[in-house]
Design a protein around this motif. Structure first.
Motif, PDB file in Angstrom:
ATOM      1  N   UNK A 121      34.286  10.085   0.825  1.00 32.23           N
ATOM      2  CA  UNK A 121      33.306  11.154   0.967  1.00 32.23           C
ATOM      3  C   UNK A 121      32.286  11.148  -0.151  1.00 32.23           C
ATOM      4  N   UNK A 122      32.758  10.890  -1.372  1.00 33.58           N
ATOM      5  CA  UNK A 122      31.858  10.797  -2.521  1.00 33.58           C
ATOM      6  C   UNK A 122      30.846   9.675  -2.306  1.00 33.58           C
ATOM      7  N   UNK A 123      31.318   8.530  -1.855  1.00 36.31           N
ATOM      8  CA  UNK A 123      30.431   7.388  -1.634  1.00 36.31           C
ATOM      9  C   UNK A 123      29.401   7.689  -0.552  1.00 36.31           C
ATOM     10  N   UNK A 161      28.050   3.125  -4.461  1.00 36.26           N
ATOM     11  CA  UNK A 161      27.109   3.606  -3.449  1.00 36.26           C
ATOM     12  C   UNK A 161      25.692   3.737  -3.976  1.00 36.26           C
ATOM     13  N   UNK A 162      25.456   3.338  -5.230  1.00 37.55           N
ATOM     14  CA  UNK A 162      24.085   3.299  -5.705  1.00 37.55           C
ATOM     15  C   UNK A 162      23.762   4.107  -6.938  1.00 37.55           C
ATOM     16  N   UNK A 163      24.714   4.922  -7.443  1.00 38.06           N
ATOM     17  CA  UNK A 163      24.455   5.647  -8.689  1.00 38.06           C
ATOM     18  C   UNK A 163      24.437   4.660  -9.857  1.00 38.06           C
ATOM     19  N   UNK A 164      23.749   5.039 -10.917  1.00 34.84           N
ATOM     20  CA  UNK A 164      23.556   4.131 -12.048  1.00 34.84           C
ATOM     21  C   UNK A 164      24.534   4.346 -13.191  1.00 34.84           C
ATOM     22  N   UNK A 326      18.072  12.084 -12.248  1.00 39.24           N
ATOM     23  CA  UNK A 326      18.823  13.248 -11.785  1.00 39.24           C
ATOM     24  C   UNK A 326      20.250  13.177 -12.302  1.00 39.24           C
ATOM     25  N   UNK A 327      20.758  14.301 -12.793  1.00 43.17           N
ATOM     26  CA  UNK A 327      22.175  14.456 -13.098  1.00 43.17           C
ATOM     27  C   UNK A 327      22.812  15.251 -11.978  1.00 43.17           C
ATOM     28  N   UNK A 328      23.782  14.650 -11.282  1.00 39.28           N
ATOM     29  CA  UNK A 328      24.311  15.240 -10.059  1.00 39.28           C
ATOM     30  C   UNK A 328      25.827  15.327 -10.122  1.00 39.28           C
ATOM     31  N   UNK A 329      26.350  16.523  -9.957  1.00 39.36           N
ATOM     32  CA  UNK A 329      27.791  16.707  -9.898  1.00 39.36           C
ATOM     33  C   UNK A 329      28.298  16.950  -8.493  1.00 39.36           C
ATOM     34  N   UNK A 330      27.451  17.514  -7.652  1.00 38.28           N
ATOM     35  CA  UNK A 330      27.899  17.991  -6.348  1.00 38.28           C
ATOM     36  C   UNK A 330      27.945  16.933  -5.276  1.00 38.28           C
ATOM     37  N   UNK A 331      28.818  15.946  -5.419  1.00 38.57           N
ATOM     38  CA  UNK A 331      28.997  14.942  -4.371  1.00 38.57           C
ATOM     39  C   UNK A 331      30.116  15.334  -3.412  1.00 38.57           C
ATOM     40  N   UNK A 332      30.639  16.542  -3.550  1.00 37.44           N
ATOM     41  CA  UNK A 332      31.667  17.080  -2.649  1.00 37.44           C
ATOM     42  C   UNK A 332      31.675  18.587  -2.862  1.00 37.44           C
ATOM     43  N   UNK A 333      32.283  19.299  -1.952  1.00 36.12           N
ATOM     44  CA  UNK A 333      32.341  20.748  -2.065  1.00 36.12           C
ATOM     45  C   UNK A 333      33.485  21.157  -2.987  1.00 36.12           C
TER      46      UNK A 333
END
Length: 366
Positions: A121-123, A161-164, A326-333
């Motif tokens: 799901x994260x991917x 999945x493409x994050x750096x 972008x700093x992103x934490x929300x890859x899931x609920x």
């Protein structure tokens, strides 16, 4: 029994590790009050015992007269109600925020019916975000949103999945990156505010970072702590000059950013938190002052694809790149716990939009 790792540091967001080093070298260790709450709810609280075990295992707080109070396991709570209260010297526990938030977020999410996230799901979410922004640096900032035991798997999924990059050393290394990334949290700015006042804190925290952190780490100033996003971006840019790589916007969801526009019915463009209008105000101010090469890092809410798309569309409208990463934490609920310093050396002092909230239902741990 809690199965804790032998060392907390690999699972700690990198900016907390760097902040403790800066505090040590600056001789700065204020007595602070930290409170933790959930925006979600009402619900039932879980994960408190493991959070307390983390503080007990890795912190000298108990021996230094610190105070920890927590909501009992299974107790009901309301949105914004403090579920954990920590008071003590900041250096004693600044490195532990990622872990104790993560275990409470995971346990409380599950206790309130949220499904457990999976690497698959994260991917999938990471791929969708990468497709929306194919040319920007994407950082996974989700360690505080779930239990540390999942960190390596989630970071591998995000990067594949493409994050750096990732914010923890454990996650980064699992994903084939040399180390975690991250610069300045609000806690470090507030420590400097307690000593020097709000007007100087953002600039001086960034200058301290510049003095003590390895030169190859980009200098990124966090400029939203006191809702002076434009003023503090310019102040810090003037102080660091060409050494400043970027400023970061993480404006609290309770506030309209400086230079922003109150909600006029256009979601993500106007209103509270990190918006297009607020970001554009910072971008235009930096450009006008001769700092067009200073980038803008955005965090807070960018796990939302619609928000990202609104920013991309705005860039086309204005003909100017608004953000560099972008700093992103929300890859899931998840029901994500949030921690805020609300007092420094006995005085009310917090990120704008946050403040001390008493809660007599908390029970003493120490």
């Amino acid at each position: 029994m809690c199965n804790l790792p032998p060392d907390h540091r690999p699972y700690t967001d990198k900016y907390f590790l760097r902040s403790r080093l800066i505090l040590e070298r600056e001789g700065l260790n204020p007595l602070v009050t930290m409170q933790v709450f959930f925006r979600d709810g009402p619900g039932v609280f879980a994960g408190g015992a493991e959070a307390a075990a983390i503080l007990n295992a890795y912190s000298p707080l108990a021996g230094h007269g610190g105070t920890v109070r927590i909501l009992p396991e299974g107790a009901p709570f309301a949105p914004l109600e403090p579920v954990l209260h920590i008071e003590g010297p900041l250096k004693d526990f600044i490195e532990l925020e990622t872990l104790y938030l993560g275990v409470m977020s995971a346990a409380t999410s599950l206790a309130n019916g949220q499904p457990e996230p999976t690497p698959e799901g994260v991917a999938a979410k990471a791929r969708a975000i990468r497709a929306a922004v194919p040319d920007r640096h994407l950082m996974y900032f989700g360690a505080r949103h779930w239990h540390f035991a999942a960190e390596e798997a989630f970071c591998r999924a995000a990067v594949s999945a493409g994050f750096d990059s990732c914010a923890t050393d454990a996650g980064a290394r699992a994903a084939g990156r040399p180390s975690g990334v991250g610069t300045i949290p609000h806690a470090l700015v507030l420590a400097f505010a307690g000593k020097l006042g709000k007007e100087q804190a953002t600039r001086e925290a960034t200058l301290a970072f510049d003095r003590h952190i390895e030169p190859d780490c980009p200098r990124v100033a966090l400029v939203d702590t006191f809702n002076h996003e434009v003023d503090d971006a310019l102040d810090t840019a003037r102080a660091l000059g060409s050494r400043l790589s970027a400023v970061r916007l993480d404006t609290a969801g309770e506030l309209v950013g400086q230079g922003g526009v109150p909600d006029d019915g256009r979601p993500y463009l106007t209103g509270r938190g990190v918006t297009v209008a607020g970001t554009l105000a910072v971008r235009q101010a930096l450009d006008a002052a001769g700092f067009s090469e200073v980038g803008i890092v955005l965090s807070s809410g960018f796990g939302n694809l619609e928000k990202i798309k609104a920013f991309v569309a705005a860039e086309k409208q204005y003909g100017r790149r608004l953000f560099s990463s972008l700093g992103i934490g929300g890859l899931y609920k998840s029901w994500s716990a949030t921690a805020d310093i609300v007092r420094v050396d006995g005085r009310d002092l917090a990120k704008n939009g946050r403040h001390y909230r008493p809660n007599p239902r908390l029970k003493d741990i120490w």
